[in-house]
Design an enzyme around this catalytic site. Structure first.
Site, mmCIF file in Angstrom:
data_model
loop_
_atom_site.group_PDB
_atom_site.id
_atom_site.type_symbol
_atom_site.label_atom_id
_atom_site.label_comp_id
_atom_site.label_asym_id
_atom_site.label_seq_id
_atom_site.Cartn_x
_atom_site.Cartn_y
_atom_site.Cartn_z
ATOM 1 N N ARG A 91 26.480 35.240 35.424
ATOM 2 C CA ARG A 91 25.871 35.458 36.736
ATOM 3 C C ARG A 91 24.354 35.322 36.653
ATOM 4 N NH1 ARG A 91 29.583 39.266 35.797
ATOM 5 N NH2 ARG A 91 28.072 40.906 35.444
ATOM 6 N N HIS A 110 30.447 37.986 30.512
ATOM 7 C CA HIS A 110 30.590 38.022 31.976
ATOM 8 C C HIS A 110 29.228 38.188 32.651
ATOM 9 C CE1 HIS A 110 34.828 37.825 33.069
ATOM 10 N NE2 HIS A 110 35.105 38.490 31.961
ATOM 11 N N GLU A 112 27.568 48.858 37.752
ATOM 12 C CA GLU A 112 28.645 49.344 36.892
ATOM 13 C C GLU A 112 29.128 50.677 37.441
ATOM 14 O OE1 GLU A 112 27.564 49.261 32.752
ATOM 15 O OE2 GLU A 112 26.716 47.256 32.944
ATOM 16 N N GLY A 167 46.463 37.419 38.291
ATOM 17 C CA GLY A 167 46.959 36.420 37.352
ATOM 18 C C GLY A 167 46.901 36.965 35.941
ATOM 19 N N GLY A 168 47.215 36.135 34.996
ATOM 20 C CA GLY A 168 47.216 36.526 33.599
ATOM 21 C C GLY A 168 45.815 36.513 33.000
ATOM 22 N N SER A 216 43.099 33.376 32.987
ATOM 23 C CA SER A 216 43.655 32.417 33.949
ATOM 24 C C SER A 216 42.594 31.857 34.890
ATOM 25 C CB SER A 216 44.777 33.070 34.753
ATOM 26 O OG SER A 216 44.292 34.178 35.490
ATOM 27 N N GLY A 217 41.357 32.364 34.799
ATOM 28 C CA GLY A 217 40.281 31.871 35.653
ATOM 29 C C GLY A 217 39.968 32.767 36.832
ATOM 30 N N LYS A 218 40.466 33.978 36.821
ATOM 31 C CA LYS A 218 40.280 34.901 37.951
ATOM 32 C C LYS A 218 38.811 35.179 38.250
ATOM 33 C CE LYS A 218 42.614 38.183 36.013
ATOM 34 N NZ LYS A 218 42.951 37.625 34.707
ATOM 35 N N SER A 219 38.067 35.584 37.237
ATOM 36 C CA SER A 219 36.661 35.958 37.452
ATOM 37 C C SER A 219 35.834 34.764 37.901
ATOM 38 C CB SER A 219 36.058 36.546 36.176
ATOM 39 O OG SER A 219 36.686 37.766 35.857
#
Length: 167
Positions: free
Chosen positions: A52, A48, A60, A7-8, A11-14
């Site tokens: 969590r 980010h 990483e 998605g852009g 857009s709420g992907k994560s």
């Protein structure tokens, strides 16, 4: 099992990927693929991380995702765009070499007995890149997205925080 979420930007992907991972396991793995390019990006990465809690194992890794021990685990990979950028920069902006290296690494990753939730961006839906390097990267992103989506069991396109099932 392979989930592909695209998605852009913003857009709420994560957020969706993390919720999905926690539905599948109480001990998910989060794999961050980004390099820290500047202070602004460092803040974004920290935001980010702050999303969590202690249930997550954070790793990483810039490029060699298949070397991580993921057997039998649920892992969120965030994200293909930053991962692909690492190949693109390291190959001095070679579209073909980057695509070959990324496909090879993804195929090794996909062969692991694990549940993957892979996040990517749909760059070709936005403004046209001004530079040749930018235009080539948009093509590269589109081709690797197609490669991943073809192998995915489920594909979601995020629109304003809403997951739309594509496959």
């Amino acid at each position: 099992m392979l989930y592909f979420i695209t998605g852009g930007e913003r857009s709420g992907k994560s957020n969706y990927a993390q919720r999905l991972a926690l539905e599948l396991t109480d001990k998910p793995v989060y794999i961050a693929t980004s390099r820290i390019w500047d202070k602004d990006f460092e803040k974004r990465v920290q935001r980010h991380k702050d999303d969590r809690d202690e249930r997550w194992t954070n790793i990483e890794e810039e490029k060699n995702l298949s070397k991580i021990d993921l057997k039998g685990k649920v892992a969120v990979i965030d994200c293909v765009t930053l991962w692909l950028t690492n190949f693109y920069v390291d190959t001095k902006y070679s579209l073909q070499e980057s695509l070959e290296l990324a496909k090879e690494e993804f195929n090794k990753l996909a062969a692991i007995d694990t549940t993957l939730i892979i996040i990517s961006n749909e760059l070709g839906m936005g403004m046209h890149a001004e530079t040749e390097i930018g235009r080539k990267f948009v093509e590269l992103q589109g081709w690797i997205n197609q490669h991943i989506a073809a192998k995915a069991n489920k594909v979601y396109f995020m629109v304003a925080g809403i997951p739309v099932m594509v496959k």
